[in-house]
Structures are given as C-alpha cells and as structure tokens.
Design an enzyme around this catalytic site. Sequence first.
Site, short mmCIF file in Angstrom:
data_model
loop_
_atom_site.label_atom_id
_atom_site.label_comp_id
_atom_site.label_asym_id
_atom_site.label_seq_id
_atom_site.Cartn_x
_atom_site.Cartn_y
_atom_site.Cartn_z
N THR A 157 0.86 -1.19 0.00
CA THR A 157 0.00 0.00 0.00
C THR A 157 0.90 1.24 0.00
O THR A 157 2.07 1.14 0.37
CB THR A 157 -0.87 0.04 1.27
OG1 THR A 157 0.01 0.07 2.39
CG2 THR A 157 -1.78 -1.15 1.38
N GLU A 192 -5.80 -3.50 -1.08
CA GLU A 192 -6.19 -4.65 -0.24
C GLU A 192 -7.32 -5.46 -0.87
O GLU A 192 -7.71 -6.50 -0.35
CB GLU A 192 -6.64 -4.15 1.15
CG GLU A 192 -5.53 -3.59 2.02
CD GLU A 192 -5.27 -2.10 1.80
OE1 GLU A 192 -5.60 -1.59 0.70
OE2 GLU A 192 -4.73 -1.45 2.72
N LYS A 225 -14.55 17.60 10.22
CA LYS A 225 -15.52 17.49 11.32
C LYS A 225 -15.85 18.89 11.81
O LYS A 225 -15.08 19.52 12.50
CB LYS A 225 -14.95 16.63 12.44
CG LYS A 225 -14.72 15.21 11.96
CD LYS A 225 -14.10 14.32 13.02
CE LYS A 225 -13.64 13.02 12.39
NZ LYS A 225 -12.26 13.02 11.91
N TRP A 263 -20.12 15.74 9.99
CA TRP A 263 -19.09 15.47 8.99
C TRP A 263 -19.41 16.19 7.69
O TRP A 263 -20.56 16.19 7.23
CB TRP A 263 -19.02 13.98 8.69
CG TRP A 263 -18.38 13.17 9.77
CD1 TRP A 263 -17.94 13.62 10.99
CD2 TRP A 263 -18.13 11.76 9.74
NE1 TRP A 263 -17.42 12.59 11.71
CE2 TRP A 263 -17.53 11.43 10.98
CE3 TRP A 263 -18.35 10.75 8.82
CZ2 TRP A 263 -17.14 10.14 11.30
CZ3 TRP A 263 -17.96 9.47 9.12
CH2 TRP A 263 -17.36 9.16 10.36
P1 AMP Z 1 -5.01 2.31 -3.25
O1 AMP Z 1 -4.89 1.18 -2.32
O2 AMP Z 1 -3.76 3.12 -3.39
O3 AMP Z 1 -5.55 1.88 -4.56
O4 AMP Z 1 -6.07 3.33 -2.62
C1 AMP Z 1 -7.36 2.92 -2.29
C2 AMP Z 1 -8.17 4.10 -1.87
O5 AMP Z 1 -8.33 5.01 -2.96
C3 AMP Z 1 -9.59 3.75 -1.47
O6 AMP Z 1 -9.66 3.26 -0.16
C4 AMP Z 1 -10.29 5.10 -1.65
O7 AMP Z 1 -10.06 5.96 -0.56
C5 AMP Z 1 -9.59 5.67 -2.85
N1 AMP Z 1 -10.39 5.42 -4.06
C6 AMP Z 1 -10.24 4.45 -4.97
N2 AMP Z 1 -11.15 4.58 -5.96
C7 AMP Z 1 -11.91 5.67 -5.66
C8 AMP Z 1 -13.02 6.32 -6.26
N3 AMP Z 1 -13.53 5.92 -7.43
N4 AMP Z 1 -13.54 7.40 -5.64
C9 AMP Z 1 -13.04 7.84 -4.47
N5 AMP Z 1 -11.99 7.28 -3.85
C10 AMP Z 1 -11.43 6.20 -4.44
#
Ligand code: AMP
Length: 550
Positions: free
Chosen positions: A194, A339, A447, A452
Amino acid sequence: MTAYPTSPLMGQMMDQPLLVSSVIAFAARHYGGNEIVSRRVEGDIHRYTYRDCELRARRMAQALTGLGVQMGDRVATLAWNGYRHMELYYAVSGSGAVLHTINPRLHPEQIAYIINHAEGQYLFFDMTFLPAIEAMARHCKTIKGYVAMCERAHMPLETSIPTLLCYEDLIATSSGQYAWPQFDERSAASLCYTSGTTGNPKGALYSHRSTVLHAYASAMPNALNVSAADTVLPVVPMFHVNAWGLPYSVPLSGAKMVFPGPALDGKSLYELFESEGVTFSAGVPTVWLGLVNHVLQNDLRFSSFRRTVIGGSACPPAMMDTLIDQLGVEVVHAWGMTEMSPLGTACTLMGRHKTLPAAEQRAVLRKQGHAIYGVDMKIVDDDGSELPWDGSTYGHLLVKGPWVVSGYFRGEGGDVLQDGWFPTGDVATIDADGYLQITDRSKDVIKSGGEWIGSIDLENVAMSHPAVLQAACIGVQHPKWSERPLLVVVKRPGADVTREELLAWFDDKVAKWWIPDDVVFTEALPMGGTGKIQKNKLRDIYHEHRLPTA
Ligand code: AMP
C-alpha cells in the site's frame, strides 16, 4: 485459514487449481494470434502475440528456476507497462514464486524498505531506473542479482550494481522445455504494498485463486466489460495493484493489449490510442486530465476509443461530462483498493435506469458503483452497527470477499479484520439499489461542529467551475466549529477566478454550512506515487492557515 466441513457427497468435477499460468496458457492456445503491442523504454514500438508471450514467459520461468528461485521466493520488478513486465507476471507467479511489483514513484527510502521487508531475491528493472537501482543497491540486503530488462546491446558498460544480468540473455539461454507446474491455488502469486501515507507501507499478498477469480469477475459486463473484440490500453501502471488486474483479465478475454511504456503524457497516449485502435482503457483521474486536455486543446477526436474505467480517486463529474458528452467515451466509475486486488465496485446502469431522464442517469453514473459478485460490503457507525442503504446515511465502509486481504504480509498491523470484515478506511453511503458513493477517506473527513463534511463533494463542485483545473478540500482548525473546510485550487492555464466568485459558485449546490470558509490558490497540489492528492501534506502546509472570521 478456515477449515470448512466437507459434505459426504462431493461434486465430481475435475480438481483443477485456479493458477495464474492457466490464463496465459489459455490465451496462447485459444487467442494465440492476438497481439500485445508495447511502446518500449527505447521509444520504438514492439509487437508480438499471446503465443510469443507465453513461450517467452516459460523460458523466463525456466531461467528463474536455473537461478535457484524457488516456490514462495519473492522476485521484484521496477518497471513500466510493457511486454517484458507482462512476461514476468506469468514467469514469476507461474513458476510458483511471488511477483513483487514496486512503485518507482515512491521515495527511495520507502522502496528500499519494501524490498528488504519483502526479502526479495532478484530485482528486474527497466533501464529508466538504472540510476535509482545504483543508488539503492547497497541498501537491499537480500537481493542476489539484478536483471536489466533489455537486450545485451543496451546493457550499461560500467555500473556499481554488484550482480547485473541481462533479461534477453536469460531468455536466449533457456530452451522453453518447461511445463507450468501445478500446485495449490491458495499459494501466493504476487505482492503489492500500500502507498503508506502514514507509517510504513504494508504488503497485500494475493493468491493464485484470488487473482484468477478477480480477473474473471472484473472482466464481466457489469464491471470492466472486456471481450475479444476490444483493444485495451492499461494506463494504470502494472506497479499499482497489478494494473487493476488487466494483465490477467485482458488475456483471459482474448483482447488485444497495448502497453504505453513510460510515455504517459496526453500527446503520446493519444497517438497510441489512434494508431492501435484502442477501444478501452483504465486509469486514475489525473492521467485523463492530461489526455482530455490534449485532445480538447488540439481540437482532436477519438476514432476508436469507446469506454474507460476511472478510479483510484473520485472521478470529477466535470471530467465525466466532458468524456461522455464531448468526446463520446463511456465512463465506468470504479472503486477499490490495494487490499481488494483492487476491484470492489463499478458503476454501470441497470435496465430500469435506461428510462430515466439523462440527468438522473448521470447522477447514478457519478457514484462509485455497484458491488461486483465476489465482494460484499456494508456501512457501519462508530460502534460497528450496520447502517441503512438509503443513499444519504454515511458510515465506515467494510468489505469481504475471496480477493480481499485477511491480513498484511508478515503480520504487519496485526489482526485487521472486524468480525471477518475488512475496514476500508473509507466513508460512504449505499443507496437502495446497492450503489456505493464514497464521501471521503475517514482521516480526510472534515468534522465541523460534530457533523461530517465530505470533502469529495466540495472538490467536485469546485472542479465543475470552468476556471478550476484541480481542487482539494481539507479541514483546518476553527475555534468554534473545531474544523472548517479550506479549498485549495489550481487554476486552468489562462483562466481566472476570484476567491469570492468561487465561493459564490457553491450557492445552491451544497448545504450552506458545507460551503468552504476560504480558498487559497496554488501552482500545484502535492501528488502521491499513485496519482492521488496527498491531503496529509496539504494539511501540514496549511496547518496554520487563519480562516477569515465571519
Ligand atoms: P489504493 O490502495 O492506493 O488503490 O487506494 C485505495 C483508496 O483510494 C480507497 O480506499 C479510496 O479511498 C480511494 N479510491 C479508490 N477509488 C476511488 C473512487 N472511485 N472514488 C473515491 N476514492 C477512491
């Protein structure tokens, strides 16, 4: 691992493990003549077929075995989207070893941390990264050898890298007399860390089973909808959650594959889209920003490009509107995370949506979408109680499924599941039809007075203003409300807008108390290695920003 009871009467189907190698073997046998085209680091275009790819992957698997790489060993890559990287996807995992894709945009210290944490044995790299490897090799304790992904003629004459091998030599000296081994489908296939905005990155360790199931499900019409009639260009990098599974779902579907290499600017992408007849693509909003701007500024149009998946961060409605209405490209908004392999939801319309007025259809398409089979999701309050699916109640989003992590590699972060569910760290609503809408990362929600405020909504409104190129909303300290929204904006080149005009733009578009208290203009927003705005950095920068007192 859960031990499930067995029935006294078991099914009588062949017990064939779901292995990653079966995907490329299938593509080579049944779509053998279909092409994989790559823009290489060298700048030229390389083309060959699935049949060639599978043979070279077997030769590389054989070479890895010759180097002493065993089942479960980690083999790292630092590479762009290209045919050699694709071969490694199959050679490494197919041989039973674990493909560890590394994001080259991470800080060098984080890269070294990841390599050491994963205890990688070999590291394959594109020549672009030669200087980075030279700088970090002495910190990588477990790496036995480095492999330059090039021909002998392009090998560096002098280098400080201790054991440097040549990719094409390894292929050339292997006969290809190698059969893909069969083993337990729950074996590890690949590893992806990650991005770790807080603390060290953590590893998601995918299995063969999870990878194949995810590829199957993500190719379906309700998700990416990939078929043998498509030409697919993954802009999303193969070092970011396995390019959303496309290196598996595309060959599984028999589609033609086009790799852009390192040239991800609007002009280079557009040329490749046109010359190869790309019909489908996938990437984060920031890359579409470059491509769409190039197309509009030069008054160009796409001749074959019909559909794109946008995810990784929220797709701004203005971008969706431009792609659909001006450029004729269907947009599938998708959500997922490292994940989750990564796909969780994709936004496509149901039959009964088709009779809705266009504006209402668009409102559905703006959401992050519907769960795909294999993924279950729920939203809960702070106490863990499930919240209703009414499209307005928001809560913490939890997921489960066969391609969702059960924990991180080497136990980092401890027991992460909550009653068998994975907490995503996202805040979301789910409507009565099962469509998910992400309002924020839980650490990014603002917040205000105990309530929120979702920053994504505010950013979407700001980005619908014609003078705004990019916008990010963060909470800053407020004596009365604890936090209030501050909008940070990058203007479009040549466009202008004042703070007051931008704030007035929010009237009637969001609740009055959601309207940001202030706007600051900046040249650029801090971007992370996966194309997301780094809000933690923005919060550090504007930590002491004084909001105007009303
Ligand atoms: P990653 O593990 O780097 O792919 O990041 C995952 C995170 O990216 C998710 O938990 C979201 O917070 C954000 N994310 C992924 N796709 C979207 C989307 N279409 N809209 C908003 N947030 C997203």
